[in-house]
Design a protein around this motif. Structure first.
Motif, short mmCIF file in Angstrom:
data_model
loop_
_atom_site.label_atom_id
_atom_site.label_comp_id
_atom_site.label_asym_id
_atom_site.label_seq_id
_atom_site.Cartn_x
_atom_site.Cartn_y
_atom_site.Cartn_z
N ALA A 21 0.84 -1.21 0.00
CA ALA A 21 0.00 0.00 0.00
C ALA A 21 0.87 1.25 0.00
O ALA A 21 0.55 2.24 -0.69
CB ALA A 21 -0.94 -0.02 1.20
N LEU A 22 1.96 1.23 0.76
CA LEU A 22 2.87 2.38 0.79
C LEU A 22 3.46 2.66 -0.59
O LEU A 22 3.49 3.81 -1.04
CB LEU A 22 4.03 2.11 1.76
CG LEU A 22 3.82 2.41 3.21
CD1 LEU A 22 4.95 1.84 4.05
CD2 LEU A 22 3.71 3.91 3.44
N GLY B 19 9.63 4.22 1.12
CA GLY B 19 8.94 3.00 1.53
C GLY B 19 9.70 2.28 2.63
O GLY B 19 9.12 1.88 3.65
N PHE B 20 11.01 2.13 2.44
CA PHE B 20 11.81 1.41 3.44
C PHE B 20 11.91 2.20 4.74
O PHE B 20 11.78 1.62 5.83
CB PHE B 20 13.21 1.09 2.90
CG PHE B 20 14.02 0.26 3.85
CD1 PHE B 20 13.71 -1.08 4.04
CD2 PHE B 20 15.06 0.82 4.56
CE1 PHE B 20 14.43 -1.85 4.95
CE2 PHE B 20 15.78 0.06 5.46
CZ PHE B 20 15.47 -1.28 5.65
N VAL B 21 12.12 3.50 4.66
CA VAL B 21 12.21 4.32 5.87
C VAL B 21 10.90 4.25 6.66
O VAL B 21 10.91 4.14 7.89
CB VAL B 21 12.59 5.78 5.53
CG1 VAL B 21 12.38 6.71 6.72
CG2 VAL B 21 14.04 5.85 5.06
N THR B 22 9.79 4.28 5.97
CA THR B 22 8.49 4.17 6.65
C THR B 22 8.37 2.82 7.35
O THR B 22 7.89 2.74 8.49
CB THR B 22 7.34 4.36 5.65
OG1 THR B 22 7.49 5.64 5.02
CG2 THR B 22 5.99 4.28 6.33
N LEU C 57 -5.73 -2.82 -1.11
CA LEU C 57 -6.48 -1.75 -1.78
C LEU C 57 -7.17 -0.84 -0.77
O LEU C 57 -7.19 0.38 -0.94
CB LEU C 57 -7.48 -2.34 -2.77
CG LEU C 57 -6.84 -2.97 -4.01
CD1 LEU C 57 -7.91 -3.66 -4.87
CD2 LEU C 57 -6.08 -1.94 -4.82
N LEU C 58 -7.75 -1.41 0.29
CA LEU C 58 -8.38 -0.59 1.32
C LEU C 58 -7.35 0.29 2.01
O LEU C 58 -7.60 1.48 2.25
CB LEU C 58 -9.09 -1.47 2.35
CG LEU C 58 -10.37 -2.15 1.87
CD1 LEU C 58 -10.89 -3.13 2.93
CD2 LEU C 58 -11.44 -1.12 1.52
N ASP C 59 -6.19 -0.28 2.33
CA ASP C 59 -5.12 0.49 2.96
C ASP C 59 -4.65 1.61 2.03
O ASP C 59 -4.44 2.75 2.45
CB ASP C 59 -3.96 -0.44 3.32
CG ASP C 59 -2.97 0.18 4.27
OD1 ASP C 59 -3.26 1.25 4.86
OD2 ASP C 59 -1.88 -0.40 4.45
N TYR C 60 -4.51 1.31 0.75
CA TYR C 60 -4.12 2.29 -0.25
C TYR C 60 -5.14 3.42 -0.35
O TYR C 60 -4.78 4.60 -0.39
CB TYR C 60 -3.93 1.58 -1.60
CG TYR C 60 -3.82 2.51 -2.78
CD1 TYR C 60 -2.68 3.29 -2.97
CD2 TYR C 60 -4.85 2.62 -3.70
CE1 TYR C 60 -2.58 4.14 -4.04
CE2 TYR C 60 -4.75 3.46 -4.79
CZ TYR C 60 -3.62 4.22 -4.95
OH TYR C 60 -3.52 5.06 -6.02
N ILE C 61 -6.43 3.06 -0.39
CA ILE C 61 -7.48 4.07 -0.49
C ILE C 61 -7.49 4.98 0.73
O ILE C 61 -7.64 6.21 0.60
CB ILE C 61 -8.86 3.38 -0.67
CG1 ILE C 61 -8.93 2.74 -2.05
CG2 ILE C 61 -10.00 4.35 -0.48
CD1 ILE C 61 -10.11 1.80 -2.24
N VAL C 62 -7.29 4.41 1.89
CA VAL C 62 -7.29 5.19 3.13
C VAL C 62 -6.11 6.17 3.16
O VAL C 62 -6.23 7.30 3.62
CB VAL C 62 -7.26 4.27 4.36
CG1 VAL C 62 -6.99 5.04 5.63
CG2 VAL C 62 -8.56 3.50 4.47
N HIS C 63 -4.96 5.74 2.63
CA HIS C 63 -3.79 6.62 2.65
C HIS C 63 -3.78 7.50 1.43
O HIS C 63 -3.07 8.37 1.25
CB HIS C 63 -2.50 5.80 2.74
CG HIS C 63 -2.33 5.18 4.08
ND1 HIS C 63 -2.63 3.87 4.31
CD2 HIS C 63 -1.93 5.68 5.25
CE1 HIS C 63 -2.41 3.59 5.58
NE2 HIS C 63 -1.99 4.67 6.18
#
Length: 182
Positions: free
Chosen positions: A46-47, A66-69, A176-182
């Motif tokens: 998602a990130l 992405g990796f730092v997160t 997809l839900l995580d992606y939509i939320v972020h």
């Protein structure tokens, strides 16, 4: 080996997943079939989808952010596990080491899906192709961990296939839900 040793061995074997091979299978199961690995894979996918939407970003920046997160998530998990264990009266050193071992799946979850981004840094593929590759490899990781879970429980072949397909579909929905939320 005494009769009591055999009884203890059988009891400990019953508590473990029914892996069909030795230390390598146990290491894989201990490190990959973990909440953190599965969760980390979903969050990382998602990130990457979210970070890569920026038109002015290159593959190296996507990989870095992405990796730092994920490192920040890892540190948050280690912190939370350590504080929770310490609050139960344990010494700090043991809970900290246990928390690191427990949470390392969050970092391991970034390894395989990052391969296309590393290839994109060389210029061999575009960022869009790399993101597609990250998604595909991430879903393959979810499929492999799901399949391993079913196989290690000695499920029938058809349950392994159907269960893995269902688990990957659910994983896609959660990504997809995580992606939509972020």
């Amino acid at each position: 080996m005494t009769a009591s040793d055999l009884g203890e061995s059988a009891a400990s074997d019953a508590e473990r997943p029914a892996a069909r091979s030795g230390w390598a299978a146990r290491l894989f199961a201990d490190r990959s079939i973990s909440t953190e690995w599965v969760y980390g894979t979903i969050v990382y996918l998602a990130l990457i989808l979210s970070i890569s939407e920026d038109d002015d970003i290159d593959p190296g920046q996507v990989l870095f952010f992405g990796f730092v997160t994920m490192v920040v998530f890892f540190l948050a998990h280690v912190y939370a596990h350590t504080i929770a264990a310490y609050s139960r009266g344990r010494q700090v050193e043991r809970p900290f080491r246990a928390a690191v071992r427990h949470s390392v799946g969050l970092l391991l979850a970034t390894v395989v899906p990052s391969i296309p981004l590393i290839v994109a840094i060389t210029g061999a593929i575009t960022l869009d192709q790399a993101v597609d590759g990250v998604s595909l490899l991430g879903l393959l990781v979810l499929a492999a961990t799901s399949l391993w879970a079913f196989v290690s429980r000695r499920a029938p072949w058809w349950a392994c296939i159907l269960g893995t397909l269902a688990a990957v579909a659910l994983g896609m929905i959660v990504v997809l839900l995580d992606y939509i939320v972020h």
